[in-house]
Design a protein around this motif. Sequence first.
Motif, short mmCIF file in Angstrom:
data_model
loop_
_atom_site.label_atom_id
_atom_site.label_comp_id
_atom_site.label_asym_id
_atom_site.label_seq_id
_atom_site.Cartn_x
_atom_site.Cartn_y
_atom_site.Cartn_z
N LEU A 93 -9.54 5.53 0.25
CA LEU A 93 -9.77 7.53 0.39
C LEU A 93 -11.56 7.27 -0.02
O LEU A 93 -12.53 7.45 0.05
CB LEU A 93 -8.56 8.08 -0.88
N SER A 94 -11.40 9.32 0.81
CA SER A 94 -12.77 9.31 0.99
C SER A 94 -13.21 10.12 -0.38
O SER A 94 -14.79 10.13 -0.30
CB SER A 94 -12.52 10.73 2.20
N ASP A 95 -11.93 10.38 -1.45
CA ASP A 95 -13.34 10.65 -2.39
C ASP A 95 -13.16 9.73 -2.94
O ASP A 95 -13.16 9.85 -4.96
CB ASP A 95 -12.53 11.72 -2.27
N ALA A 96 -12.74 8.12 -2.96
CA ALA A 96 -12.82 7.06 -3.74
C ALA A 96 -13.74 7.29 -5.09
O ALA A 96 -13.42 6.47 -6.23
CB ALA A 96 -12.99 6.12 -3.15
N ALA A 97 -15.01 7.77 -5.03
CA ALA A 97 -16.63 7.93 -5.37
C ALA A 97 -15.75 8.50 -6.83
O ALA A 97 -16.59 8.14 -8.24
CB ALA A 97 -17.44 7.74 -5.04
N VAL A 152 0.55 -1.11 -0.05
CA VAL A 152 -0.32 -0.15 0.23
C VAL A 152 0.83 1.29 -0.13
O VAL A 152 1.74 1.68 1.05
CB VAL A 152 -1.12 0.26 1.31
N GLY A 153 0.39 2.43 -1.05
CA GLY A 153 1.07 3.40 -0.49
C GLY A 153 0.24 4.51 -0.46
O GLY A 153 -0.60 4.02 -0.02
N GLU A 154 0.18 5.85 -0.87
CA GLU A 154 -0.47 6.77 -0.52
C GLU A 154 -1.58 7.00 -0.72
O GLU A 154 -2.53 7.18 -0.96
CB GLU A 154 0.65 8.67 -0.86
N THR A 155 -1.55 6.65 -2.25
CA THR A 155 -2.59 6.57 -3.55
C THR A 155 -2.78 5.07 -3.93
O THR A 155 -4.17 5.24 -5.14
CB THR A 155 -2.56 7.40 -4.42
#
Length: 112
Positions: free
Chosen positions: A87-91, A28-31
């Motif tokens: 991530l919170s904005d994944a969608a 796992v990385g940051e993005t």
Amino acid sequence: MTYVVTDNCIRCKYTDCVEVCPVDCFYVGETMLVINPDECIDCGVCEPECPADAIKADTEQGLGGWIALNAKYAALWPNISEKRDPLSDAAEWDGRSGKLESVFGVSDPAAA
């Protein structure tokens, strides 16, 4: 054969795939997540679990750069073996084009 994580994982980072992996070959990385191609046992259980359809078999055309990207970052990022929140904005990012360039600044995954 191995499986690789491709561009649609970028800025989504769903981890449903991690939960079913019998050999813990995800990193796992940051993005995004990547799969270590040397650890993957080619079982394929992760592919249908990815809500973003970002996991592909390396036998598909045009994935050479993604294999290189997965191998490179699997050696640098920490292992992940438990499901986490995306991530919170994944969608908002799911299915968006140009994610590799906007996040990594390159258009070829082998150059990332």
